[in-house]
Design a protein around this motif. Sequence first.
Motif, PDB file in Angstrom:
ATOM      1  N   ASP A  36      28.961  40.066 -12.023  1.00  0.00           N
ATOM      2  CA  ASP A  36      29.753  41.181 -12.539  1.00  0.00           C
ATOM      3  C   ASP A  36      28.962  42.486 -12.482  1.00  0.00           C
ATOM      4  O   ASP A  36      29.485  43.529 -12.071  1.00  0.00           O
ATOM      5  N   GLN A  37      27.684  42.443 -12.870  1.00  0.00           N
ATOM      6  CA  GLN A  37      26.834  43.630 -12.824  1.00  0.00           C
ATOM      7  C   GLN A  37      26.642  44.109 -11.381  1.00  0.00           C
ATOM      8  O   GLN A  37      26.674  45.308 -11.102  1.00  0.00           O
ATOM      9  N   TYR A  38      26.457  43.162 -10.466  1.00  0.00           N
ATOM     10  CA  TYR A  38      26.286  43.502  -9.060  1.00  0.00           C
ATOM     11  C   TYR A  38      27.537  44.202  -8.517  1.00  0.00           C
ATOM     12  O   TYR A  38      27.442  45.223  -7.830  1.00  0.00           O
ATOM     13  N   VAL A  39      28.709  43.676  -8.842  1.00  0.00           N
ATOM     14  CA  VAL A  39      29.965  44.276  -8.378  1.00  0.00           C
ATOM     15  C   VAL A  39      30.130  45.683  -8.943  1.00  0.00           C
ATOM     16  O   VAL A  39      30.538  46.598  -8.229  1.00  0.00           O
ATOM     17  N   LYS A  40      29.777  45.870 -10.201  1.00  0.00           N
ATOM     18  CA  LYS A  40      29.867  47.206 -10.806  1.00  0.00           C
ATOM     19  C   LYS A  40      28.932  48.195 -10.110  1.00  0.00           C
ATOM     20  O   LYS A  40      29.308  49.330  -9.849  1.00  0.00           O
ATOM     21  N   ARG A  41      27.710  47.755  -9.802  1.00  0.00           N
ATOM     22  CA  ARG A  41      26.764  48.641  -9.106  1.00  0.00           C
ATOM     23  C   ARG A  41      27.294  49.008  -7.717  1.00  0.00           C
ATOM     24  O   ARG A  41      27.200  50.155  -7.296  1.00  0.00           O
ATOM     25  N   GLN A  42      27.846  48.028  -7.027  1.00  0.00           N
ATOM     26  CA  GLN A  42      28.393  48.303  -5.696  1.00  0.00           C
ATOM     27  C   GLN A  42      29.561  49.285  -5.772  1.00  0.00           C
ATOM     28  O   GLN A  42      29.688  50.185  -4.946  1.00  0.00           O
ATOM     29  N   ALA A  43      30.430  49.108  -6.765  1.00  0.00           N
ATOM     30  CA  ALA A  43      31.576  50.009  -6.930  1.00  0.00           C
ATOM     31  C   ALA A  43      31.106  51.429  -7.224  1.00  0.00           C
ATOM     32  O   ALA A  43      31.668  52.398  -6.703  1.00  0.00           O
ATOM     33  N   GLU A  44      30.060  51.572  -8.037  1.00  0.00           N
ATOM     34  CA  GLU A  44      29.524  52.899  -8.338  1.00  0.00           C
ATOM     35  C   GLU A  44      28.934  53.552  -7.084  1.00  0.00           C
ATOM     36  O   GLU A  44      29.103  54.742  -6.863  1.00  0.00           O
ATOM     37  N   GLN A  45      28.251  52.753  -6.256  1.00  0.00           N
ATOM     38  CA  GLN A  45      27.677  53.289  -5.027  1.00  0.00           C
ATOM     39  C   GLN A  45      28.767  53.745  -4.065  1.00  0.00           C
ATOM     40  O   GLN A  45      28.648  54.790  -3.434  1.00  0.00           O
ATOM     41  N   VAL A  46      29.833  52.963  -3.969  1.00  0.00           N
ATOM     42  CA  VAL A  46      30.942  53.341  -3.083  1.00  0.00           C
ATOM     43  C   VAL A  46      31.596  54.617  -3.584  1.00  0.00           C
ATOM     44  O   VAL A  46      31.890  55.523  -2.824  1.00  0.00           O
ATOM     45  N   ALA A  47      31.820  54.703  -4.920  1.00  0.00           N
ATOM     46  CA  ALA A  47      32.427  55.904  -5.486  1.00  0.00           C
ATOM     47  C   ALA A  47      31.534  57.122  -5.289  1.00  0.00           C
ATOM     48  O   ALA A  47      32.015  58.203  -4.967  1.00  0.00           O
ATOM     49  N   ALA A  48      30.236  56.949  -5.432  1.00  0.00           N
ATOM     50  CA  ALA A  48      29.311  58.066  -5.246  1.00  0.00           C
ATOM     51  C   ALA A  48      29.229  58.460  -3.775  1.00  0.00           C
ATOM     52  O   ALA A  48      29.122  59.628  -3.448  1.00  0.00           O
TER      53      ALA A  48
END
Length: 158
Positions: A36-48
């Motif tokens: 779950d933490q990994y998916v959140k980090r990936q989503a933040e990177q994509v959004a950024a």
Amino acid sequence: MRMKSCPRCEASIDDSARFCSQCGAPQNEEAAEELDQYVKRQAEQVAAGSGGGGGSGGASGSGDITAADVFGVAAEELTEREQLWRRGTYVLGYATIVVALTQITNPGAWLLLLGGIAILPPTRRLLGLPVGGTFKREAMAGLYVVFVVLGAALFFVL
């Protein structure tokens, strides 16, 4: 070594495995939390990486074609006049296509069909992607008129 089966895909996996080797499903709460933490980090990177969106900008830096490139800016970002133009061209384009399809045996219907497709806003954007922008509305409206006039002339001649 003890074996158990994955609750998701029922593959045999090692009892100490944190993730299934077949489907990748987490096998305990700790692994699920890590995923779950990994998916959140990936989503933040994509959004950024997307720069927060907005605007009618072209393709992203990676060269990918985005939905905004094909369908244009969101309706909220268009002026009232642009929204009216877009709605009108959709109505005109689809009405022309319907008329053409009801008379498809007539050769003039094919020109009407092309005219109906040409006036649709996504067509204008898709045809403009190779040249780095969209075609002018007036150019597509002119193309529509040419196709419709030629199609109507064929209707009456044949």
